[in-house]
Design an enzyme around this catalytic site. Structure first.
Site, PDB file in Angstrom:
ATOM      1  N   GLN A   1       0.961  -1.146  -0.173  1.00 50.30           N
ATOM      2  CA  GLN A   1       0.137  -0.110  -0.142  1.00 50.30           C
ATOM      3  C   GLN A   1       0.928   1.156   0.001  1.00 50.30           C
ATOM      4  O   GLN A   1       1.757   1.324   0.972  1.00 50.30           O
ATOM      5  CB  GLN A   1      -0.894  -0.055   1.197  1.00 50.30           C
ATOM      6  CG  GLN A   1      -1.619   1.322   1.611  1.00 50.30           C
ATOM      7  CD  GLN A   1      -2.628   1.716   0.564  1.00 50.30           C
ATOM      8  OE1 GLN A   1      -2.270   2.607  -0.259  1.00 50.30           O
ATOM      9  NE2 GLN A   1      -3.828   1.250   0.955  1.00 50.30           N
TER      10      GLN A   1
ATOM     11  N   ARG B   1      -0.095   4.233   0.121  1.00 51.61           N
ATOM     12  CA  ARG B   1      -0.576   5.382   1.015  1.00 51.61           C
ATOM     13  C   ARG B   1      -0.099   5.085   2.533  1.00 51.61           C
ATOM     14  O   ARG B   1      -0.275   4.294   3.139  1.00 51.61           O
ATOM     15  CB  ARG B   1      -1.960   5.346   1.178  1.00 51.61           C
ATOM     16  CG  ARG B   1      -2.814   6.669   1.839  1.00 51.61           C
ATOM     17  CD  ARG B   1      -4.435   6.268   1.673  1.00 51.61           C
ATOM     18  NE  ARG B   1      -4.861   6.313   0.339  1.00 51.61           N
ATOM     19  CZ  ARG B   1      -5.015   7.244  -0.612  1.00 51.61           C
ATOM     20  NH1 ARG B   1      -4.837   8.317  -0.364  1.00 51.61           N
ATOM     21  NH2 ARG B   1      -5.426   6.838  -1.811  1.00 51.61           N
TER      22      ARG B   1
ATOM     23  N   SER C   1     -21.156   6.676   7.679  1.00 51.83           N
ATOM     24  CA  SER C   1     -21.964   6.091   6.711  1.00 51.83           C
ATOM     25  C   SER C   1     -22.169   4.490   6.721  1.00 51.83           C
ATOM     26  O   SER C   1     -23.216   3.952   6.406  1.00 51.83           O
ATOM     27  CB  SER C   1     -21.279   6.592   5.312  1.00 51.83           C
ATOM     28  OG  SER C   1     -21.998   5.771   4.284  1.00 51.83           O
TER      29      SER C   1
ATOM     30  N   GLY D   1      -9.194  -1.594  -1.435  1.00 50.99           N
ATOM     31  CA  GLY D   1     -10.233  -1.078  -0.278  1.00 50.99           C
ATOM     32  C   GLY D   1      -9.922  -0.762   1.109  1.00 50.99           C
ATOM     33  O   GLY D   1     -10.631  -1.267   1.896  1.00 50.99           O
ATOM     34  N   GLU D   2      -8.574  -0.540   1.592  1.00 49.60           N
ATOM     35  CA  GLU D   2      -8.350  -0.417   2.588  1.00 49.60           C
ATOM     36  C   GLU D   2      -8.991   0.563   3.407  1.00 49.60           C
ATOM     37  O   GLU D   2      -9.092   0.757   4.678  1.00 49.60           O
ATOM     38  CB  GLU D   2      -6.725  -0.155   2.790  1.00 49.60           C
ATOM     39  CG  GLU D   2      -6.087  -0.066   4.139  1.00 49.60           C
ATOM     40  CD  GLU D   2      -4.497  -0.058   4.254  1.00 49.60           C
ATOM     41  OE1 GLU D   2      -4.066   0.061   5.156  1.00 49.60           O
ATOM     42  OE2 GLU D   2      -3.939  -0.826   3.416  1.00 49.60           O
ATOM     43  N   ARG D   3      -9.361   1.611   2.979  1.00 51.69           N
ATOM     44  CA  ARG D   3     -10.187   2.836   3.455  1.00 51.69           C
ATOM     45  C   ARG D   3     -11.305   2.234   4.010  1.00 51.69           C
ATOM     46  O   ARG D   3     -11.849   2.577   5.066  1.00 51.69           O
ATOM     47  CB  ARG D   3     -10.551   3.984   2.496  1.00 51.69           C
ATOM     48  CG  ARG D   3      -9.142   4.797   2.198  1.00 51.69           C
ATOM     49  CD  ARG D   3      -9.621   6.153   1.584  1.00 51.69           C
ATOM     50  NE  ARG D   3     -10.329   6.860   2.314  1.00 51.69           N
ATOM     51  CZ  ARG D   3     -11.765   7.249   1.936  1.00 51.69           C
ATOM     52  NH1 ARG D   3     -12.418   6.559   1.242  1.00 51.69           N
ATOM     53  NH2 ARG D   3     -12.384   8.172   2.724  1.00 51.69           N
ATOM     54  N   ARG D   4     -12.327   1.311   3.163  1.00 49.45           N
ATOM     55  CA  ARG D   4     -13.281   0.844   3.707  1.00 49.45           C
ATOM     56  C   ARG D   4     -13.192  -0.197   4.823  1.00 49.45           C
ATOM     57  O   ARG D   4     -13.768  -0.195   5.824  1.00 49.45           O
ATOM     58  CB  ARG D   4     -14.172  -0.008   2.800  1.00 49.45           C
ATOM     59  CG  ARG D   4     -14.865   0.799   1.380  1.00 49.45           C
ATOM     60  CD  ARG D   4     -15.081   0.254   0.173  1.00 49.45           C
ATOM     61  NE  ARG D   4     -14.027   0.354  -0.700  1.00 49.45           N
ATOM     62  CZ  ARG D   4     -14.004  -0.512  -1.610  1.00 49.45           C
ATOM     63  NH1 ARG D   4     -14.772  -1.555  -1.993  1.00 49.45           N
ATOM     64  NH2 ARG D   4     -12.942  -0.311  -2.512  1.00 49.45           N
TER      65      ARG D   4
ATOM     66  N   GLU E   1      -4.291   1.006  -7.826  1.00 47.73           N
ATOM     67  CA  GLU E   1      -5.492   1.415  -7.254  1.00 47.73           C
ATOM     68  C   GLU E   1      -5.380   2.878  -6.525  1.00 47.73           C
ATOM     69  O   GLU E   1      -6.451   3.465  -6.332  1.00 47.73           O
ATOM     70  CB  GLU E   1      -5.961   0.270  -6.583  1.00 47.73           C
ATOM     71  CG  GLU E   1      -7.495   0.244  -5.862  1.00 47.73           C
ATOM     72  CD  GLU E   1      -7.738   0.853  -4.601  1.00 47.73           C
ATOM     73  OE1 GLU E   1      -8.874   1.443  -4.105  1.00 47.73           O
ATOM     74  OE2 GLU E   1      -6.637   0.837  -3.951  1.00 47.73           O
ATOM     75  N   ASN E   2      -4.290   2.991  -5.897  1.00 45.19           N
ATOM     76  CA  ASN E   2      -4.377   4.191  -5.100  1.00 45.19           C
ATOM     77  C   ASN E   2      -3.905   5.467  -6.008  1.00 45.19           C
ATOM     78  O   ASN E   2      -4.176   6.393  -5.530  1.00 45.19           O
ATOM     79  CB  ASN E   2      -3.115   4.025  -3.957  1.00 45.19           C
ATOM     80  CG  ASN E   2      -3.835   3.412  -2.706  1.00 45.19           C
ATOM     81  OD1 ASN E   2      -4.240   3.970  -1.934  1.00 45.19           O
ATOM     82  ND2 ASN E   2      -3.699   2.160  -2.737  1.00 45.19           N
TER      83      ASN E   2
END
Length: 286
Positions: free
Chosen positions: A44, A46, A60, A84-87, A118-119
């Site tokens: 990753q 980020r 949410s 999808g690490e943020r999710r 993806e990032n």
């Protein structure tokens, strides 16, 4: 994920992302996986996740759940996140026990490439994270700058300019990551070459809110003394130096003396960066 954002990706990776979207909408292979069984993607790019957006996403998820499944692959101990690490992080904040996921059969190389790309296409990495993402593709997949530029649909000078940021000293790097220093200012500071001078000038830029044009003038003034010592350089030497900077993605200084002799100095930020430069030179120390 729009076509516009994907347009720069290589066809192979683009196809994988298209498959992700198709599976997320219509597949029956979406499963619920325990959050405790999932590990982040080790590739990753980020490094920082802002708290406020994560908190908003977590709220949410508390109210509506996770609409878009994350993508994972099986590992020796549970699963690793591919996308999808943020999710995933927001779900943990929301105190969820599971998250919808699609399990993909990917090897280490594919996982790394997808995680990085993806990032990159989200366009909200800080400049250092973006530079490190390009560096990861070069080092881990043994790609050249030219190959990375073709894969991402960006010019080679664009990639090279980002890679040069990895030569910034510590303080200037932190100011760039925080957003106090712009990329244009950082690139201008790199022409100073001396790490201590770069850090000092970077702090001055922030403290006095110096613009890029003002900074260029200040740097030019500081370099006058150096030019007097080394003498004026020929246009050929200057052009050669510029081409070498683009080639190696780092600071390069070409000096010449009156008798026609000279030297080439190539800066590197780390042993990994040195190995990258040696690869460009086709030099193997094995």
């Amino acid at each position: 994920m729009t076509d516009k954002k994907r347009s720069g990706l290589g066809r192979g990776i683009d196809a994988i992302f298209s498959d992700f979207e198709k599976d997320e909408i219509t597949s029956e292979n979406v499963v619920e996986i325990g959050l405790d069984d999932i590990r982040p993607n080790p590739y990753q790019p980020r490094k920082t996740f802002e708290e406020k957006p994560l908190e908003d996403l977590a709220q949410s998820i508390r109210e509506n759940g996770v609409f878009q499944p994350i993508v994972v692959r099986k590992s020796v101990n549970g699963y690793q996140i591919v996308a999808g690490e943020r999710r995933f992080r927001a779900s943990k904040i929301a105190k969820q026990r599971t998250i919808p996921a699609i399990i993909r059969d990917l090897d280490e190389s594919q996982m790394m490439e997808i995680g990085v790309l993806e990032n990159l296409q989200r366009e909200d990495l800080n400049p250092i994270e973006e530079a490190q993402a390009y560096q990861t593709l070069i080092e881990k997949l043994h790609l050249t700058q030219e190959q990375v530029s073709e894969k991402l649909g960006k010019s080679r000078p664009y990639i090279a300019n980002y890679l040069r940021l990895l030569s910034l000293p510590e303080k200037a790097t932190k100011l760039l990551i925080s957003g106090d220093l712009t990329m244009a200012q950082a690139r201008t500071l790199l022409t100073l070459k001396d790490p201590q001078k770069i850090d000092q000038m970077a702090q001055l830029v922030v403290d006095q809110k110096v613009t890029v044009r003002q900074l260029e003038a200040m740097v030019a003034k500081r370099q006058k003394h150096t030019k007097k010592e080394t003498g004026s350089r020929s246009p050929f030497i200057k052009e050669t130096e510029g081409q070498l900077v683009d080639k190696f993605g780092t600071n390069v200084h070409v000096s010449e003396s009156k008798n026609g002799k000279g030297k080439i100095q190539i800066d590197f930020a780390s042993i990994k960066d040195l190995n990258r430069i040696l690869d460009i030179l086709h030099i193997s120390l094995d």
